[in-house]
Design an enzyme around this catalytic site. Structure first.
Site, PDB file in Angstrom:
ATOM      1  N   ASP A 138       0.775  -1.254   0.000  1.00 15.22           N
ATOM      2  CA  ASP A 138       0.000   0.000   0.000  1.00 15.22           C
ATOM      3  C   ASP A 138       0.807   1.305   0.000  1.00 15.22           C
ATOM      4  O   ASP A 138       0.286   2.339   0.406  1.00 15.22           O
ATOM      5  CB  ASP A 138      -0.930   0.050   1.244  1.00 15.22           C
ATOM      6  N   HIS A 163      -0.799   5.268   1.013  1.00  9.08           N
ATOM      7  CA  HIS A 163      -0.441   6.090   2.178  1.00  9.08           C
ATOM      8  C   HIS A 163       0.328   7.331   1.734  1.00  9.08           C
ATOM      9  O   HIS A 163       0.005   8.453   2.125  1.00  9.08           O
ATOM     10  CB  HIS A 163       0.446   5.316   3.167  1.00  9.08           C
ATOM     11  N   GLU A 222      -6.960  -3.338  -4.217  1.00 12.55           N
ATOM     12  CA  GLU A 222      -8.368  -3.093  -3.930  1.00 12.55           C
ATOM     13  C   GLU A 222      -8.765  -1.737  -4.522  1.00 12.55           C
ATOM     14  O   GLU A 222      -9.456  -1.671  -5.520  1.00 12.55           O
ATOM     15  CB  GLU A 222      -8.567  -3.142  -2.407  1.00 12.55           C
ATOM     16  N   GLU A 232      -7.711   5.326  -4.868  1.00 12.75           N
ATOM     17  CA  GLU A 232      -6.565   5.763  -4.068  1.00 12.75           C
ATOM     18  C   GLU A 232      -5.269   5.639  -4.870  1.00 12.75           C
ATOM     19  O   GLU A 232      -4.331   6.416  -4.674  1.00 12.75           O
ATOM     20  CB  GLU A 232      -6.471   4.956  -2.760  1.00 12.75           C
TER      21      GLU A 232
END
Ligand SMILES: *[C@@H]1O[C@H](CO)[C@@H](O)[C@H](O)[C@H]1NC(C)=O
Ligand SMILES: *[C@@H]1O[C@H](CO)[C@@H](O)[C@H](O)[C@H]1NC(C)=O
Ligand SMILES: *[C@@H]1O[C@H](CO)[C@@H](O)[C@H](O)[C@H]1NC(C)=O
Ligand SMILES: *[C@@H]1O[C@H](CO)[C@@H](O)[C@H](O)[C@H]1NC(C)=O
Ligand SMILES: *[C@@H]1O[C@H](CO)[C@@H](O)[C@H](O)[C@H]1NC(C)=O
Ligand SMILES: *[C@@H]1O[C@H](CO)[C@@H](O)[C@H](O)[C@H]1NC(C)=O
Ligand SMILES: *[C@@H]1O[C@H](CO)[C@@H](O)[C@H](O)[C@H]1NC(C)=O
Length: 690
Positions: free
Chosen positions: A440, A444, A518, A522
């Site tokens: 990720d 972030h 996912e 983002e």
């Protein structure tokens, strides 16, 4: 010597710019020296020396790549290297032309070791160090995997219909075995082309660079002394007419391939090849949509979870895409009459900015990005009073992370793989959602980069002060093409997959179905934020790279995550029941989320929409599709356990086709997602008024 005109244009433009604005020498362009966060020794990252050749270990290594399963855990989970699933253990390599299982809750390719290649000549068992497979090189589009104990090397190139294998040094006795029955095996007169027919209706063609006489049994073929290259391809649908195509291109093989962002909104592939003739490779549907110039063999198809792959001739490809706008404010603007309502919400939202209580790099990032939105909305709707308040909040909030004296967490540099980890993640593979094992990162860091870009815009002094740190955070996930100021201690692109054309969130962990991601929204946010950083620092180059990757991520989301009714890529039942994929894996499409069951469709919608920024308009540019998604998600809002905060995103999407009803529902909301505010939601929905 003649330099290209564009180079001169750029140079003279920047000189003019510096003279015109004395200040520009400090705010213009990238920092002069790359910034390195303090170093740490992670206790949780695996040791890359187990699988990578020693000459590769001194440079940053891929952490979210298409071959990650080969270099973590035991290295023996399969990976999808289109069109085959490939599994390697220390002594053999198995491959599968997978079949697709599909129902309303998932789509998955099933691995069956159709053929397994090994050598009958093993090195002595005492050569324990050589027992594991080794990655002897890798590139954007390929990985070279060696079985040293078997004297075999595999050039695994993405999209190659041929699997290419070579005896590394001396000659070897080959064995190709199957779990099926060999119905027939034949060789042509030259003994360089061989046909294997299996009892599962597959026909495989085997080409050898020198004549080989094989002997065969019902489950295995074996060769005598051989020291050349062999290539194996499945005949699509066992159709004889395609045999000539494979024959024609069998003698030219790729050994590596690079992807280059040479110009904005243009990606080029170039393969290094050996042998004679031109390359035959396979393109997935998004390649097919963007490819220009090459000969495409439309009928020559291989099936795939990503849609049919078709043959393309050529040693290089050019992919061109439509430019997308990268803006701070809404693309089409907002009518003045709506300003008072937005300002009134903004006032209250700005009042809620106090200290951030979470130490989590994800939730902290979301909160600073959420605050940064308020400053940009204030600019757009003419409420300048809010801007210094937000600037002060942002500065206080990001400073400790950038100065390295945040007592509860922070960013540190980890040298084994070459990248950032958080303080919490340096001793735990689960803290910060696995940031410490490279999960990720773009999510972030994208939020942090967004906040810092806005801070640099509204508070240039802080922008100047933290420019080196800002670039370093961005370069951890987007180091590509930064030219002379690229960072030697990060890989080129950490998450973005230059062949699939989207990012992978999963890092250094083995998964049966390969990497996964996912949230596409983002991911888009990460590249969009990098482009904004370019805008903030007047770094056109950075802006172009960020917007190009954002545009590709958007196209991929629309191709593989957004499911249209009647789409036949995933099968009828799946596309009838689902408007969005939950988690997309290299080898699977899942309807579940990491944090919610498949029935919670509003969550599936939310995680593919958040955060709402101007780029969301490009991601959900098709209002008819947005309507289908909303109608599919709405009923789940009444499910018990599902937080009302997810309404933010359902109403946001409703705003793209019916802003009046979306506004009416939004006014009744009493709570919001932790990355969302009423002001931002109103701003977004009003920006959709047509
Ligand atoms: C590797 O795979 C082959 C073929 O499936 C099998 O025979 C062999 O035992 C495996 N070796 C190891 C070390 O797992
Ligand atoms: C779909 O297939 C998977 C794997 O075979 C199975 O676990 C799941 O229950 C199936 N779902 C439905 C709705 O049939
Ligand atoms: C390879 O193995 C075969 C069969 O076991 C043996 O006859 C041959 O001499 C070996 N060749 C080499 C180069 O080791
Ligand atoms: C093909 O052969 C394998 C191995 O003997 C056997 O298990 C399988 O049932 C056979 N399949 C068909 C379709 O006959
Ligand atoms: C953190 O470090 C910066 C830069 O060294 C310094 O200015 C600041 O006062 C420090 N903050 C705290 C809370 O120690
Ligand atoms: C990773 O590999 C280990 C060892 O083979 C295995 O036990 C584990 O189940 C794998 N993990 C996943 C998520 O597949
Ligand atoms: C918008 O939604 C309202 C309330 O559901 C409905 O009455 C109206 O017809 C819708 N307008 C459009 C353009 O769909």
């Amino acid at each position: 010597m003649a330099l290209p005109t564009s180079f001169w244009l750029f140079l003279s433009f920047s000189l003019w710019y510096c003279n015109a604005l004395a200040l520009a020498t400090t705010t213009h362009g990238p920092p002069t020296t790359p910034f390195l966060f303090p170093e740490t020794k992670s206790t949780v990252v695996p040791n890359p020396a187990r699988f990578f050749s020693s000459h590769l270990l001194s440079s940053p290594l891929p952490t979210n790549s298409f071959f990650q399963n080969f270099v973590v855990s035991n290295g023996d989970d399969h990976e999808y290297i289109h069109p085959y699933l490939i599994k390697s253990n220390s002594s053999s390599l198995s491959f599968s032309y997978p079949f697709l299982l599909s129902n309303s809750s998932m789509v998955q390719q099933i691995f069956v070791p159709d053929l397994t290649i090994t050598s009958l000549n093993k090195t002595t068992p005492s050569a324990i160090l050589n027992k594991r497979h080794r990655i002897s090189s890798f590139s954007d589009l390929s990985v070279t995997l060696d079985l040293p104990s078997n004297n075999l090397r595999f050039y695994l190139v993405r999209g190659s219909p041929f699997l290419t294998c070579k005896a590394i040094t001396r000659s070897t006795y080959l064995s190709i075995s199957t779990i099926h029955d060999i119905l027939s095996f034949s060789s042509d007169a030259s003994l360089t082309k061989h046909i294997i027919k299996l009892n599962n209706s597959q026909t495989w063609l085997l080409y050898t660079s020198a004549p080989i006489r094989f002997t065969h049994s019902v489950s295995q073929i074996t060769s005598r002394e051989f020291s050349g290259v062999i290539r194996i391809a499945i005949l699509p649908n066992s159709e004889r007419k395609y045999e000539a195509v494979l024959d024609k291109y069998s003698s030219c093989y790729p050994i590596s391939g690079d992807a280059k962002l040479s110009e904005p909104f243009r990606l080029e592939y170039k393969w290094e090849k050996k042998g004679r003739g031109k390359l035959l490779l396979l393109a997935h549907p998004l390649h097919r949509q963007l490819l220009s110039g090459n000969i495409v063999l439309e009928g020559f198809k291989y099936k795939s979870i990503d849609g049919d792959l078709v043959g393309v001739i050529g040693d290089s490809w050019v992919l061109k895409l439509e430019p997308i706008p990268v803006t701070w404010h809404s693309i089409a603007g907002i009518r003045k009459e709506h300003f008072p309502e937005i300002v009134s919400a903004l006032r209250k939202d700005v009042d809620t900015l106090t200290t951030i209580s979470t130490p989590s790099s994800y939730f902290y990032g979301k909160e600073v990005a959420r605050a940064a939105r308020l400053a940009l909305i204030a600019e757009e709707v003419g409420y300048p009073k809010a801007i210094p308040v937000v600037a002060k909040f942002l500065k206080n909030a990001v400073q400790p992370w950038l100065d390295g004296n945040y007592s509860r967490n922070g960013f540190l540099y980890e040298r084994k793989w070459g990248g950032l980890v958080t303080k919490l993640g340096s001793t735990s593979s689960t803290e910060d959602f696995g940031f410490g094992i490279y999960h990720d990162h773009h999510f972030h860091l994208g939020y942090f980069v967004y906040a810092i870009a806005v801070l640099a815009k509204i508070d240039p002094a802080s922008g100047r002060q933290y420019k080196p740190q800002a670039y370093s955070l961005m370069a951890d996930y987007m180091n590509v093409g930064l030219g002379s100021y690229s960072y030697s201690y990060y890989p080129q692109v950490r998450c973005f997959d230059p062949w699939k054309l989207h990012s992978w969130a999963a890092g250094l962990q083995n998964y049966t179905d390969g990497r996964n991601q996912e949230s596409t929204s983002e991911a888009v946010n990460a590249y969009y934020s990098a482009a904004l950083l370019g805008l903030a620092y007047k770094d056109n180059h950075l802006k172009r790279i960020g917007s190009t990757l954002a545009a590709l991520e958007i196209l991929s989301a629309q191709t593989w995550w957004h499911v249209r009714e009647g789409n036949d890529m995933y099968g009828k039942e799946f596309s009838r029941k689902n408007r969005l994929v939950g988690i997309l894996w290299a080898n699977m499409r899942d309807t579940k989320l990491w944090f919610a069951p498949a029935e919670w469709t509003a969550c599936r919608l939310g995680i593919q929409v958040l955060p709402m920024t101007p780029i969301t308009e490009i991601l959900f540019s098709n209002a008819e599709f947005a309507r289908d998604v909303v109608n599919w998600a709405l009923p789940s809002l009444s499910l018990s356990g599902l937080s009302g905060r997810w309404k933010d995103f359902v109403y946001a999407l409703e705003g793209t086709y019916n802003y009046t009803s979306a506004i009416a529902k939004t006014r009744k909301l009493t709570e919001h997602d932790d990355g969302s505010t009423l002001a931002n939601l109103l701003w977004w929905i009003y920006s959709q008024e047509r």
